[in-house]
Design a protein around this motif. Structure first.
Motif, PDB file in Angstrom:
ATOM      1  N   PHE A  31       0.826  -1.207   0.000  1.00  9.48           N
ATOM      2  CA  PHE A  31       0.000   0.000   0.000  1.00  9.48           C
ATOM      3  C   PHE A  31       0.863   1.262   0.000  1.00  9.48           C
ATOM      4  O   PHE A  31       0.602   2.207  -0.748  1.00  9.48           O
ATOM      5  CB  PHE A  31      -0.927   0.004   1.228  1.00  9.48           C
ATOM      6  CG  PHE A  31      -2.154  -0.841   1.064  1.00  9.48           C
ATOM      7  CD1 PHE A  31      -3.175  -0.455   0.207  1.00  9.48           C
ATOM      8  CD2 PHE A  31      -2.294  -2.032   1.748  1.00  9.48           C
ATOM      9  CE1 PHE A  31      -4.315  -1.236   0.043  1.00  9.48           C
ATOM     10  CE2 PHE A  31      -3.416  -2.826   1.598  1.00  9.48           C
ATOM     11  CZ  PHE A  31      -4.433  -2.422   0.740  1.00  9.48           C
ATOM     12  N   ALA A  32       1.896   1.263   0.832  1.00  9.78           N
ATOM     13  CA  ALA A  32       2.749   2.451   0.930  1.00  9.78           C
ATOM     14  C   ALA A  32       3.534   2.688  -0.355  1.00  9.78           C
ATOM     15  O   ALA A  32       3.659   3.826  -0.822  1.00  9.78           O
ATOM     16  CB  ALA A  32       3.699   2.309   2.118  1.00  9.78           C
ATOM     17  N   MET A  33       4.063   1.624  -0.949  1.00  5.15           N
ATOM     18  CA  MET A  33       4.869   1.772  -2.160  1.00  5.15           C
ATOM     19  C   MET A  33       4.073   2.354  -3.318  1.00  5.15           C
ATOM     20  O   MET A  33       4.596   3.130  -4.117  1.00  5.15           O
ATOM     21  CB  MET A  33       5.450   0.416  -2.566  1.00  5.15           C
ATOM     22  CG  MET A  33       6.573  -0.075  -1.672  1.00  5.15           C
ATOM     23  SD  MET A  33       6.965  -1.802  -1.992  1.00  5.15           S
ATOM     24  CE  MET A  33       7.665  -1.669  -3.641  1.00  5.15           C
ATOM     25  N   ASP A  34       2.808   1.971  -3.424  1.00  5.28           N
ATOM     26  CA  ASP A  34       1.993   2.447  -4.536  1.00  5.28           C
ATOM     27  C   ASP A  34       1.389   3.820  -4.287  1.00  5.28           C
ATOM     28  O   ASP A  34       0.853   4.433  -5.219  1.00  5.28           O
ATOM     29  CB  ASP A  34       0.863   1.449  -4.819  1.00  5.28           C
ATOM     30  CG  ASP A  34       1.304   0.367  -5.797  1.00  5.28           C
ATOM     31  OD1 ASP A  34       2.372   0.537  -6.412  1.00  5.28           O
ATOM     32  OD2 ASP A  34       0.600  -0.639  -5.929  1.00  5.28           O
ATOM     33  N   ASP A  44      -2.966   6.004 -13.066  1.00  5.25           N
ATOM     34  CA  ASP A  44      -3.609   4.779 -13.547  1.00  5.25           C
ATOM     35  C   ASP A  44      -3.382   3.638 -12.571  1.00  5.25           C
ATOM     36  O   ASP A  44      -4.273   2.819 -12.334  1.00  5.25           O
ATOM     37  CB  ASP A  44      -3.039   4.400 -14.920  1.00  5.25           C
ATOM     38  CG  ASP A  44      -3.507   5.364 -16.008  1.00  5.25           C
ATOM     39  OD1 ASP A  44      -4.504   6.073 -15.748  1.00  5.25           O
ATOM     40  OD2 ASP A  44      -2.891   5.392 -17.086  1.00  5.25           O
ATOM     41  N   GLY A  45      -2.165   3.577 -11.991  1.00  2.00           N
ATOM     42  CA  GLY A  45      -1.862   2.529 -11.039  1.00  2.00           C
ATOM     43  C   GLY A  45      -2.743   2.630  -9.810  1.00  2.00           C
ATOM     44  O   GLY A  45      -3.264   1.632  -9.312  1.00  2.00           O
ATOM     45  N   LEU A  46      -2.927   3.864  -9.301  1.00  2.00           N
ATOM     46  CA  LEU A  46      -3.778   4.046  -8.131  1.00  2.00           C
ATOM     47  C   LEU A  46      -5.234   3.721  -8.450  1.00  2.00           C
ATOM     48  O   LEU A  46      -5.961   3.151  -7.644  1.00  2.00           O
ATOM     49  CB  LEU A  46      -3.662   5.495  -7.626  1.00  2.00           C
ATOM     50  CG  LEU A  46      -2.301   5.871  -7.022  1.00  2.00           C
ATOM     51  CD1 LEU A  46      -2.285   7.360  -6.678  1.00  2.00           C
ATOM     52  CD2 LEU A  46      -2.026   5.040  -5.789  1.00  2.00           C
ATOM     53  N   GLU A  47      -5.668   4.092  -9.680  1.00  2.00           N
ATOM     54  CA  GLU A  47      -7.037   3.792 -10.076  1.00  2.00           C
ATOM     55  C   GLU A  47      -7.257   2.291 -10.128  1.00  2.00           C
ATOM     56  O   GLU A  47      -8.286   1.776  -9.706  1.00  2.00           O
ATOM     57  CB  GLU A  47      -7.316   4.420 -11.446  1.00  2.00           C
ATOM     58  CG  GLU A  47      -8.762   4.211 -11.904  1.00  2.00           C
ATOM     59  CD  GLU A  47      -9.021   4.846 -13.262  1.00  2.00           C
ATOM     60  OE1 GLU A  47     -10.103   4.640 -13.791  1.00  2.00           O
ATOM     61  OE2 GLU A  47      -8.114   5.528 -13.763  1.00  2.00           O
ATOM     62  N   MET A  48      -6.252   1.545 -10.613  1.00  2.00           N
ATOM     63  CA  MET A  48      -6.341   0.092 -10.691  1.00  2.00           C
ATOM     64  C   MET A  48      -6.493  -0.494  -9.298  1.00  2.00           C
ATOM     65  O   MET A  48      -7.288  -1.405  -9.051  1.00  2.00           O
ATOM     66  CB  MET A  48      -5.078  -0.461 -11.359  1.00  2.00           C
ATOM     67  CG  MET A  48      -5.045  -1.968 -11.491  1.00  2.00           C
ATOM     68  SD  MET A  48      -6.219  -2.561 -12.701  1.00  2.00           S
ATOM     69  CE  MET A  48      -5.793  -4.314 -12.685  1.00  2.00           C
ATOM     70  N   LYS A  49      -5.698   0.010  -8.316  1.00  2.00           N
ATOM     71  CA  LYS A  49      -5.766  -0.502  -6.954  1.00  2.00           C
ATOM     72  C   LYS A  49      -7.122  -0.208  -6.320  1.00  2.00           C
ATOM     73  O   LYS A  49      -7.645  -0.990  -5.545  1.00  2.00           O
ATOM     74  CB  LYS A  49      -4.657   0.118  -6.099  1.00  2.00           C
ATOM     75  CG  LYS A  49      -3.273  -0.216  -6.579  1.00  2.00           C
ATOM     76  CD  LYS A  49      -3.017  -1.704  -6.506  1.00  2.00           C
ATOM     77  CE  LYS A  49      -1.639  -2.045  -7.020  1.00  2.00           C
ATOM     78  NZ  LYS A  49      -1.470  -1.831  -8.433  1.00  2.00           N
ATOM     79  N   SER A  50      -7.729   0.973  -6.649  1.00  2.00           N
ATOM     80  CA  SER A  50      -9.006   1.317  -6.051  1.00  2.00           C
ATOM     81  C   SER A  50     -10.106   0.379  -6.501  1.00  2.00           C
ATOM     82  O   SER A  50     -11.059   0.111  -5.798  1.00  2.00           O
ATOM     83  CB  SER A  50      -9.370   2.777  -6.393  1.00  2.00           C
ATOM     84  OG  SER A  50      -9.612   2.905  -7.782  1.00  2.00           O
ATOM     85  N   HIS A  51      -9.964  -0.174  -7.718  1.00  2.00           N
ATOM     86  CA  HIS A  51     -10.941  -1.151  -8.190  1.00  2.00           C
ATOM     87  C   HIS A  51     -10.726  -2.491  -7.509  1.00  2.00           C
ATOM     88  O   HIS A  51     -11.620  -3.303  -7.443  1.00  2.00           O
ATOM     89  CB  HIS A  51     -10.820  -1.317  -9.700  1.00  2.00           C
ATOM     90  CG  HIS A  51     -11.264  -0.080 -10.457  1.00  2.00           C
ATOM     91  ND1 HIS A  51     -12.394   0.614 -10.125  1.00  2.00           N
ATOM     92  CD2 HIS A  51     -10.696   0.580 -11.505  1.00  2.00           C
ATOM     93  CE1 HIS A  51     -12.534   1.643 -10.960  1.00  2.00           C
ATOM     94  NE2 HIS A  51     -11.502   1.648 -11.802  1.00  2.00           N
TER      95      HIS A  51
END
Length: 573
Positions: free
Chosen positions: A413-416, A566-573
Motif C-alpha cells: 500500500f505504501a509503495m503504490d 492509472d496505477g492508483l485507479e487500478m488498486k481502487s478497483h
C-alpha cells in the motif's frame, strides 16, 4: 521505453500473466522451505553421556527412575549430573560430555565426596526423543567435540546461497530467465530428495550447499521474471507477494516439523511438496523484455500473439512498435530472416563492473547493496534475539513466518501511494529508532522490549521486501538479473555476519541492537538519495537507467504522473 506498451495493449495482469505468476510463485514456496529446513534438521535434543553397562537405577536430585530415557526430559545441563547404578554395582555420574566412575562408594546417594575417575564419553550418548525422534545430530552424534559440525550446516548453506545468487543472476541475463527457472526447480527437487539419503555428514553438507545454490538462483530469477511479465499497475503487488510465498514456506516447515520427527522423512516431504511445478514449468515462455533486448523479434511477436489469444484480445500490437526508431529497420530485417540467425549487431558482454559504470550508478549500487545487507542483518539479529520468548517451538516458527505477511501488505500500500523511496527510507529509520529504544528499556520490562523488537522486525521486513522490486526498477533489462543477484549476494553476506553480531551480546547485551540501529539509520538517510521509480516504465539501456531521478521534461513528467494515477485507479478497483 516502448516495451511497456505491451501491458497497456494486452493487460497488466490478465489471464496469461496470472497463470504464469501463480505457477512461478508456487515454486518460490520451496525456497522458503529449504532456507529454514535446517531448523529441525540439525536440532539438538536433550542428551547425556552413556555407559555400556546395564543401568538399573537413576538419581537426579530428588527424582528417581529405572532408565535414562525416563529421566532425560527433566534433565538440565549445568544443574548437576545424573547418578546411575549398574547391574554390576558400579556408580557413575553422567554429564553431557563426560562421565565419572565413583571409587568405593558406600551408599547410593546423589551427593558423593569421594574419589572419581573421569573420562570422555567416546561417542556413547542417550538422547531424549520426546521432541526430536531423529535428527542429523542424533544420527551422527554431532555433540560435544563434534558440536561445531552441526553449527557449520547453516553457514555453509548460506555460503551456497551467496554464490548461487551471483552465479545464476549473471547466467540468467545471458541465457534467459526460463532456462534458469527450469534448471533450478528441477535441481531443487533432485538435490532435496538426495539430501535425505546422504548417508554421512560430509555428503549431507555438500548436497545442502548445492541445494542452497539452486534455491537462491530460482528466488533471484523469479523476481525478475514476474517483474518483466506484469505491468506498472500491479508490479508492486506481484513482486512483494513473492515474499509471501517464501513466508508460506516457513510455515510449511513448522507444520511438517511438528508432524514428522524423523529428519530424512521430513526432508523428503519438504522436497516433494512443490514437485507438481515440474510438470508445467517447461511450458513457461521467455519474457518480452529479454526477447527484445536480445534481438529475438520473431519470438517476441509470437509471444505477443499468445498473450493476446489467452487474454481474449485481438493482437493489434506489432513488435516493430516496441522498438526505438533507430532499431526498427534492423528489427524488420530480422523478422524476415530465419529464427536461427543471430542479431545483426554484435552483443556487448556485460559484467558486474557495469553496475559501477559511472559515479552516479556506482553510488546507486552501493546504496542498494547496503539496503540488502542491513535488511538481512537486521532480520536475523531480530529473529535470533527473539528465540528466548518460550512456548512451543513449532508455533513460534509458524508465527515467525506469519508475522511477515502484514508487513508486505503495508509495504504494498505504501509503495503504490507514496513511492518506493519514501517507503524504504522511513522503514529503515523506524528500525533504527526501535533498536535505540530497546537499549534504554529497563531489563525488568520484558513486554516493552519484545514489542520494540517486533516493531523493528516489522520495519526491516518492509524494507527487505520492497528492495527486490526497487532493484529491478533501478536497473535496465540487460543487467537487471545481475543487479538483483549481486544484491541478493550482499543479503547473504548479512545473514552470514548476523550470528557473529549476535555473539557480541557477550560483550554488552545490547551491542547487536546498537550496531543494527546505527547502520539502519545511516542507510535510511542514504536511501533518500536514490531516485523514485513509482509509475515509471522499466528501463532497457544503461543510459535510461542512469537518467532516472534527473529532472524530466514537462511532457515526460505528465506521462509519468498519468501512469501513477492509472496505477492508483487500478488498486481502487
Amino acid at each position: 521505453m516502448t516495451v511497456e506498451r505491451i501491458f497497456d495493449e494486452l493487460g497488466h495482469f490478465k489471464r496469461f500473466q496470472k497463470c504464469l505468476y501463480f505457477a512461478a510463485v508456487f515454486q518460490a514456496v520451496a525456497c522458503g522451505i529449504h532456507y529454514l529446513a535446517s531448523v529441525f534438521l540439525v536440532e539438538t535434543p536433550n542428551f547425556v553421556c552413556s555407559i555400556p553397562d546395564n543401568i538399573t537405577e537413576v538419581l537426579y536430585g530428588n527424582l528417581t527412575a529405572s532408565s535414562l530415557t525416563d529421566i532425560l526430559p527433566d534433565f538440565k545441563s549445568g544443574t548437576g549430573p545424573l547418578v546411575v547404578r549398574t547391574a554390576e554395582g558400579e556408580q557413575w555420574e553422567l554429564s553431557r560430555c563426560r562421565c565419572a566412575l565413583r571409587i568405593n562408594p558406600k551408599d547410593f546417594t546423589y551427593d558423593f565426596d569421594g574419589n572419581k575417575t573421569v573420562k570422555a564419553c567416546d561417542e556413547n550418548f542417550v538422547y531424549d526423543h520426546t521432541e526430536v525422534y531423529q535428527s542429523i545430530v542424533t544420527e551422527w552424534d554431532l555433540v560435544c567435540e563434534k558440536e561445531w559440525l552441526a553449527k557449520l550446516c547453516q553457514p555453509t548453506f548460506m555460503l551456497g546461497v551467496l554464490i548461487g545468487a551471483l552465479v545464476f543472476g549473471d547466467v540468467a541475463d545471458r541465457v534467459g530467465r526460463v532456462r534458469i527457472l527450469m534448471i533450478t526447480s528441477l535441481c531443487q527437487f533432485g538435490l532435496g530428495v538426495a539430501v535425505a539419503f546422504s548417508g554421512n555428514y560430509y555428503f549431507f553438507v555438500v548436497l545442502r550447499f548445492l541445494l542452497a545454490m539452486v534455491s537462491s538462483g530460482y528466488l533471484v530469477v523469479v523476481f525478475v521474471y514476474v517483474t518483466e511479465f506484469t505491468g506498472i499497475k500491479v508490479r508492486t503487488w506481484t513482486s512483494m507477494h513473492v515474499h509471501a510465498a517464501f513466508a508460506v514456506g516457513i510455515m510449511v516447515v513448522a507444520l511438517t516439523g511438528y508432524l514428522v520427527r524423523v529428519w530424512w522423512i521430513y526432508q523428503i516431504i519438504l522436497s516433494t511438496c512443490t514437485s507438481p511445478f515440474l510438470f508445467f514449468c517447461w511450458k513457461f515462455p521467455e519474457t518480452p523484455f529479454y526477447l527484445m533486448a536480445k534481438g529475438r523479434y520473431k519470438d517476441a511477436q509470437t509471444l505477443l500473439d499468445t498473450i493476446a489469444r489467452v487474454n481474449g484480445l485481438e493482437c493489434r500490437l506489432k513488435v516493430e512498435e516496441l522498438m526505438e526508431p533507430e532499431e526498427r529497420e534492423n528489427g524488420r530485417a530480422l523478422l524476415e530472416e530465419s529464427e536461427e540467425k543471430p542479431p545483426l549487431q554484435t552483443e556487448k558482454k556485460l559484467s558486474i563492473l557495469d553496475l559501477f559504470g559511472s559515479w552516479r550508478m556506482a553510488g546507486r549500487t552501493c546504496t542498494v547493496w547496503a539496503i540488502w545487507f542491513i535488511g538481512s542483518l537486521g532480520y536475523y539479529v531480530f529473529s535470533l534475539g527473539s528465540v528466548n520468548l518460550g512456548g512451543n517451538q513449532y508455533i513460534n516458527l509458524f508465527l515467525a513466518g506469519a508475522v511477515e505477511l502484514p508487513s508486505y501488505l503495508v509495504g504494498c500500500f505504501a509503495m503504490d501511494r507514496i513511492g518506493r523511496k519514501k517507503t524504504c527510507a522511513p522503514a529503515l529509520l523506524l528500525a533504527g529508532v526501535a533498536c535505540m529504544l530497546i537499549i534504554v528499556v529497563p531489563p525488568d520490562i520484558d513486554a516493552l522490549a519484545i514489542a520494540l523488537s517486533m516493531t523493528g522486525k516489522f520495519a526491516i521486513a518492509i524494507a527487505f521486501g520492497l528492495i527486490y522490486l526497487y532493484t529491478c526498477e533501478l536497473y535496465p533489462t540487460i543487467i537487471r538479473s545481475l543487479a538483483v543477484g549481486s544484491g541478493s549476494m550482499m543479503c547473504r553476506v548479512g545473514s552470514v555476519v548476523a550470528p557473529f553480531c549476535v555473539y557480541l551480546a557477550d560483550v554488552w547485551i545490547y551491542l547487536p541492537q546498537l550496531i543494527v540501529g546505527i547502520l539502519a539509520f545511516i542507510i535510511g538517510v542514504l536511501t533518500l538519495c536514490l531516485p523514485e521509480t513509482l509509475g515509471k516504465p522499466l528501463t532497457t539501456t544503461l543510459e535510461e537507467a542512469e537518467a532516472l531521478g534527473r529532472e524530466p521534461s514537462k511532457k515526460s513528467s505528465g506521462l509519468g504522473s498519468k501512469d501513477a494515477e492509472d496505477g492508483l485507479e487500478m488498486k481502487s478497483h
